[in-house]
Every structure is written in structure tokens, then in C-alpha cells.
Design an enzyme around this catalytic site. Sequence first.
Site, PDB file in Angstrom:
ATOM      1  N   LYS A  29     -33.149  96.746 -88.206  1.00 13.32           N
ATOM      2  CA  LYS A  29     -32.018  96.026 -88.512  1.00 13.32           C
ATOM      3  C   LYS A  29     -31.490  95.290 -87.787  1.00 13.32           C
ATOM      4  O   LYS A  29     -30.612  94.861 -87.937  1.00 13.32           O
ATOM      5  CB  LYS A  29     -31.333  97.730 -88.505  1.00 13.32           C
TER       6      LYS A  29
HETATM    7  N1  PMP Z   1     -36.835 102.975 -93.032  1.00 12.21           N
HETATM    8  C1  PMP Z   1     -34.819 103.710 -92.544  1.00 12.21           C
HETATM    9  C2  PMP Z   1     -34.999 104.487 -91.307  1.00 12.21           C
HETATM   10  C3  PMP Z   1     -34.185 102.348 -92.240  1.00 12.21           C
HETATM   11  O1  PMP Z   1     -32.644 102.767 -91.975  1.00 12.21           O
HETATM   12  C4  PMP Z   1     -34.499 102.037 -93.723  1.00 12.21           C
HETATM   13  C5  PMP Z   1     -33.148 101.087 -94.114  1.00 12.21           C
HETATM   14  N2  PMP Z   1     -31.692 101.360 -94.507  1.00 12.21           N
HETATM   15  C6  PMP Z   1     -35.406 101.049 -94.320  1.00 12.21           C
HETATM   16  C7  PMP Z   1     -36.394 101.793 -93.618  1.00 12.21           C
HETATM   17  C8  PMP Z   1     -35.294 100.434 -95.576  1.00 12.21           C
HETATM   18  O2  PMP Z   1     -35.045  99.207 -95.369  1.00 12.21           O
HETATM   19  P1  PMP Z   1     -34.206  98.181 -95.867  1.00 12.21           P
HETATM   20  O3  PMP Z   1     -32.191  98.457 -96.233  1.00 12.21           O
HETATM   21  O4  PMP Z   1     -33.939  96.508 -95.806  1.00 12.21           O
HETATM   22  O5  PMP Z   1     -34.303  98.846 -97.633  1.00 12.21           O
END
Ligand code: PMP
Length: 325
Positions: A29
Site C-alpha cells: 500500500k
Molecule cells: N493483502 C492485504 C494484507 C491487504 O491489505 C490488501 C489490500 N486491501 C490486499 C492483500 C489486496 O490488495 P488490493 O487492495 O490492491 O487488491
Amino acid sequence: MLRLNKVTNHIPGEFYTKFEAHNPGHSSKDRIAAYIIDKAEKDGKLKPGDTIIETTSGNTGFSVAMACVIKGYKCILAVSNKSSKDKISLLKTMGAEVHVCPSNVASTDPRSYYEVAKRIHKQIPSSIYINQYFNSLNIDAHYYSTGPEIWNQTKGELTHLVACSGTGGTISGSARFLKEQNPNIKIIGIDAYGSVIQKYHETGEFDEEEIYPYRIEGLGKNLIPAATDFEAIDRYVKVSDEDSAFAAREIAKKEGMFVGYTSGAALHGVRLLAEEGEFTKSSKVVIIFPDHGSRYMSKIYSDEWMAEQGFTTPEEKQPISKPIK
Ligand code: PMP
């Protein structure tokens, strides 16, 4: 990018992980926080002292809060009560104001973290709302960073990308870039039992019947995120809370990589795909491990928590993932 040496040894092909815990904020992130805040500054939408608001399961919040400390903004976060205590404490440590909201209400409910964030945004005129689930810049952030990095680090030789899908930004942005380079690269999303994403991808229908509480944080959704480009994704695989938790623990013990819960989900998804015969000797598979295990000490890395969930020992488990209601 690191090679997996043990946990995928029984599967034909080579397996690599993009281990996002090595980013400064310990997750993928950082990429969207940096990209979206930089863009808002360039577009003149942010000036020193302004407020940045976000809805977050924790990781985006941490990255945004970190950027706010460095750049001199105020940070307000609406967080689901499903997020681990560790994650919420971390956000406060980084100076964020945190509003904890119930996870078991509809996204349109005034108590949901979406509605809480929107309300705060309206009340503070000099603020921006990152809105990661509905912001196409989330996809762009990965199109311009994760996708090219994966392409370059594999010298363009990858055959598959396997990534968890929450907002869908990581998988969609990476997929768009990679498919432009080579449309034959297979893009596979990992979804959770209790989430509507896989069914929507397969049928185009939003099926409320699919929704029930689950424990994995950051993966799957009870709404259709606009930050997911469903066309760029070839297919989804669903994984259970229990299989994902054991897989994460196994990665730590066998690979020496201290990964988060969804990294276990991604590995388990790969194993289910392998059972279907998805991979061959010439497969080069990149799996995204989105964050660091330290955020889950009171959950999947606590034997007491595992026992409380009724998660049995791996030896006693069935080989195929099953939904846990
Ligand atoms: N794994 C974790 C621990 C996350 O915090 C997130 C984000 N919500 C994701 C996977 C998935 O990533 P994305 O939001 O880019 O699909």
C-alpha cells in the site's frame, strides 16, 4: 523478488514472490499512498496542513499516515473492527485519528467505514479522500510500479501472476501492464469465501448470498470495487481462512519469510491451482505477498487465536480448501 525454495517444491515450475513487506511501510500500500498523494500535490489539491482521509483495513492507513507525517498533513482513518489490534495501534502510533467501524453492516449503512469516511470528508473542506476502492489511481499506481518491476525482475519470462484481490488495484494495475507486454501471461486473483468477487467475475452478478463474515483481512469484498479491472483478470480462486492461516505459518517456518495472512491465502491459492494442473515444468509464476507478519502476531501467529477459531492441525486437514461459515 525472491525465489520460493520449499513451499512450492511439489509443484512443477519456478515460483517467485514479490515480497511487499520490504517497502518502508511494510506493505504494497506504500505504492498507492505515494502515487495518489504525489498526484494530488501536483494537481494542486493538497497544501501543507490539509487533511487526508481514507477507509482502510490497516495497511493503506499505515502508508497514508506515514506519508502524512513526512509531508505535514493530518490523517483521519475509518477502519473496520475486523482489523487486528496490532494494526489499529500502529495507525495511532503514526499519528492518525482512527474511527473504528462495524464490518458486519452494508457498505451503504451510515455506520460503515465508507459512509463514515465520506461524512468526515464533507465536514472538512480542506481534505482529500483517497477512496481506494473506487479510485482508478489505485490501479495506475500499480500499472506504473508493480507491473513494470515484475516484468523487469523476471526479464519478461513470467507465465502467471497470482495476487490477492481486495480493492483489486494491485492485480489490475499489474495485469494491465503485463498483458500489454505479453497477453499470454495468465492473471489469477485470490478471493475469500464470504466475498462476492469471484462470482461477479464469472457471472457479472452481484450475489448477496455469497456474503458472510470471514477472518482474512484485506482480501475479498462485500461490494464490487471500481478499482478492479475484471477484464484484465483471467480467473479467480477462493481460499478459506483456515488454509490461508496455516499456509502463512508454513511460509515463515519453511522459507524464513515473515508474511501476512493474505500471503498464506496466495500460496494456498497456488496449491489449489496446482491440483487442477495449472502449472507445467516451464511455468514461471510470480506470487504477490502483500505485507509483513508482524501485523498478525495476535491472530495467525498466536496458537491461542488459532485454537479459538477451531483451526485444527495441518496434518488433520483435508487437502482441498472448504468454506467455513
Ligand atoms: N493483502 C492485504 C494484507 C491487504 O491489505 C490488501 C489490500 N486491501 C490486499 C492483500 C489486496 O490488495 P488490493 O487492495 O490492491 O487488491
